[in-house]
Design a protein around this motif. Structure first.
Motif, PDB file in Angstrom:
ATOM      1  N   GLU A  99     -16.271  41.428  -6.202  1.00  0.00           N
ATOM      2  CA  GLU A  99     -17.023  42.607  -6.614  1.00  0.00           C
ATOM      3  C   GLU A  99     -18.522  42.305  -6.589  1.00  0.00           C
ATOM      4  O   GLU A  99     -19.336  43.167  -6.282  1.00  0.00           O
ATOM      5  N   PHE A 100     -18.863  41.047  -6.920  1.00  0.00           N
ATOM      6  CA  PHE A 100     -20.244  40.576  -6.880  1.00  0.00           C
ATOM      7  C   PHE A 100     -20.347  39.377  -5.944  1.00  0.00           C
ATOM      8  O   PHE A 100     -19.389  38.606  -5.803  1.00  0.00           O
ATOM      9  N   VAL A 101     -21.505  39.234  -5.304  1.00  0.00           N
ATOM     10  CA  VAL A 101     -21.765  38.063  -4.470  1.00  0.00           C
ATOM     11  C   VAL A 101     -22.955  37.302  -5.051  1.00  0.00           C
ATOM     12  O   VAL A 101     -23.861  37.884  -5.658  1.00  0.00           O
ATOM     13  N   TYR A 102     -22.916  35.994  -4.845  1.00  0.00           N
ATOM     14  CA  TYR A 102     -23.952  35.104  -5.362  1.00  0.00           C
ATOM     15  C   TYR A 102     -24.230  34.044  -4.308  1.00  0.00           C
ATOM     16  O   TYR A 102     -23.303  33.524  -3.682  1.00  0.00           O
ATOM     17  N   PHE A 103     -25.515  33.719  -4.087  1.00  0.00           N
ATOM     18  CA  PHE A 103     -25.908  32.763  -3.062  1.00  0.00           C
ATOM     19  C   PHE A 103     -26.501  31.513  -3.706  1.00  0.00           C
ATOM     20  O   PHE A 103     -27.388  31.608  -4.558  1.00  0.00           O
ATOM     21  N   ILE A 104     -26.024  30.362  -3.276  1.00  0.00           N
ATOM     22  CA  ILE A 104     -26.566  29.104  -3.789  1.00  0.00           C
ATOM     23  C   ILE A 104     -26.751  28.146  -2.618  1.00  0.00           C
ATOM     24  O   ILE A 104     -25.950  28.134  -1.668  1.00  0.00           O
ATOM     25  N   GLY A 105     -27.816  27.361  -2.656  1.00  0.00           N
ATOM     26  CA  GLY A 105     -28.079  26.408  -1.593  1.00  0.00           C
ATOM     27  C   GLY A 105     -27.157  25.205  -1.676  1.00  0.00           C
ATOM     28  O   GLY A 105     -26.612  24.877  -2.736  1.00  0.00           O
ATOM     29  N   SER A 106     -27.005  24.521  -0.562  1.00  0.00           N
ATOM     30  CA  SER A 106     -26.106  23.372  -0.514  1.00  0.00           C
ATOM     31  C   SER A 106     -26.703  22.135  -1.173  1.00  0.00           C
ATOM     32  O   SER A 106     -26.055  21.080  -1.213  1.00  0.00           O
ATOM     33  N   ASP A 107     -27.933  22.236  -1.690  1.00  0.00           N
ATOM     34  CA  ASP A 107     -28.521  21.147  -2.476  1.00  0.00           C
ATOM     35  C   ASP A 107     -28.860  21.613  -3.901  1.00  0.00           C
ATOM     36  O   ASP A 107     -29.631  20.973  -4.602  1.00  0.00           O
ATOM     37  N   ASP A 108     -28.261  22.740  -4.319  1.00  0.00           N
ATOM     38  CA  ASP A 108     -28.453  23.277  -5.664  1.00  0.00           C
ATOM     39  C   ASP A 108     -27.152  23.133  -6.444  1.00  0.00           C
ATOM     40  O   ASP A 108     -26.110  22.789  -5.881  1.00  0.00           O
ATOM     41  N   ARG A 109     -27.190  23.444  -7.741  1.00  0.00           N
ATOM     42  CA  ARG A 109     -25.971  23.417  -8.545  1.00  0.00           C
ATOM     43  C   ARG A 109     -26.064  24.447  -9.670  1.00  0.00           C
ATOM     44  O   ARG A 109     -27.155  24.761 -10.146  1.00  0.00           O
ATOM     45  N   LEU A 110     -24.921  24.958 -10.069  1.00  0.00           N
ATOM     46  CA  LEU A 110     -24.868  25.822 -11.241  1.00  0.00           C
ATOM     47  C   LEU A 110     -25.236  25.002 -12.468  1.00  0.00           C
ATOM     48  O   LEU A 110     -24.857  23.841 -12.594  1.00  0.00           O
TER      49      LEU A 110
END
Length: 287
Positions: A91-102
């Motif tokens: 329902e929602f999309v979220y983008f994160i880089g491959s060198d980032d973290r939650l």
């Protein structure tokens, strides 16, 4: 707080990760997703640009994640993000880089414990690991006119992309900032600020070191069309200072004049610094 204690039925969140030869950093990103208390309601789409390192081997370690891995050549990060949106089931999309973290294991649960059903975009802050700063709290019209919201802090209802369009792949690093300004000022799009740090990200990536001429060439039209009548002209044209500062052309000279006319004469100094700077460098080489 656990998922079963939430007042509303939780959504499925699609986390989209564009990658290219990211094996060295990808593991910490995926681990931060696997650690989420919300894990049963997350799908992870890894949109790879045809890596030739051991990215696929890293991904195979994470059997506990619902992963959709696609590896093929693409036209840059926004093309990869667009492909991820089209594949996403959430329902929602979220983008994160491959060198980032939650940022912590409860991040997504905290975000969606809010009354998200009434909102189209939910966003918080991010932590910059290199600068040791948090960016950048709640936004209003003036703030988003002058600076971007970090995409690692933002969850978008997927249907927004069908209504407002996908990311402009001709832009190098600012297509998300462009679309965010449109979404933020659209009367039918509801935003909710969540007072949480969403992700920890690298401040030395592509966006930190790239001038996006395609974005800036259309920035005046974008800003005047979205913020005219909402903000003073001085504020709107102040937002165009980076265009004048980092690009030398006849168009930026005209922009510099407009900025100066609206009360910020430093724009002319920025523009004049281009040719004067060239002659200063030439003088130093010769003498």
């Amino acid at each position: 707080m656990h998922i079963e204690e939430l007042m509303l039925p939780p959504p499925l969140v699609s986390i989209i990760i564009p990658t290219y030869n990211s094996a060295i950093t990808l593991e910490k990103t995926l681990q931060s997703i696997l650690d989420q208390s919300y894990i049963a309601l997350i799908e992870c789409l890894i949109m790879d640009g045809g890596s030739n390192d051991n990215t696929s081997a890293i991904i195979s370690k994470f059997q506990g994640l619902n992963i959709n891995f696609s590896s093929e050549s693409d036209n840059g990060i926004y093309d990869a993000m667009n492909k991820g949106i089209r594949k996403a089931k959430g329902e929602f999309v979220y983008f994160i880089g491959s060198d980032d973290r939650l940022y912590d294991p409860q991040v997504i649960e905290k975000v969606f414990s809010n009354d998200y059903k009434n909102y189209d975009v939910l966003y918080g802050s991010v932590y910059n690991e290199e600068l040791k700063i948090t960016y950048d709290g709640e936004f209003d019209d003036e703030k988003i006119c002058l600076q971007p919201i970090c995409h690692q802090s933002t969850f978008y209802r997927k249907t927004l992309f069908n209504e407002f369009g996908y990311y402009n792949t001709s832009m190098k690093v600012s297509a998300d900032a462009y679309l965010d300004k449109i979404l933020f000022t659209a009367p039918n799009v509801k935003w909710l600020y969540v007072n949480q740090i969403i992700a920890s990200y690298s401040g030395t990536g592509l966006s930190a070191n790239t001038f996006d001429l395609v974005y800036w060439s259309g920035a005046e039209k974008l800003l005047t069309s979205r913020f005219k009548g909402k903000l003073p002209n001085k504020t709107i044209y102040k937002a165009l200072l980076p265009y004048v500062r980092w690009h030398f052309s006849g168009r930026t000279f005209l922009t510099a004049i407009k900025i100066a006319w609206h009360g910020n004469p430093i724009s002319l100094k920025y523009w004049l610094n281009h040719p004067f700077g060239y002659f200063r460098r030439l003088y130093k080489r010769l003498f």
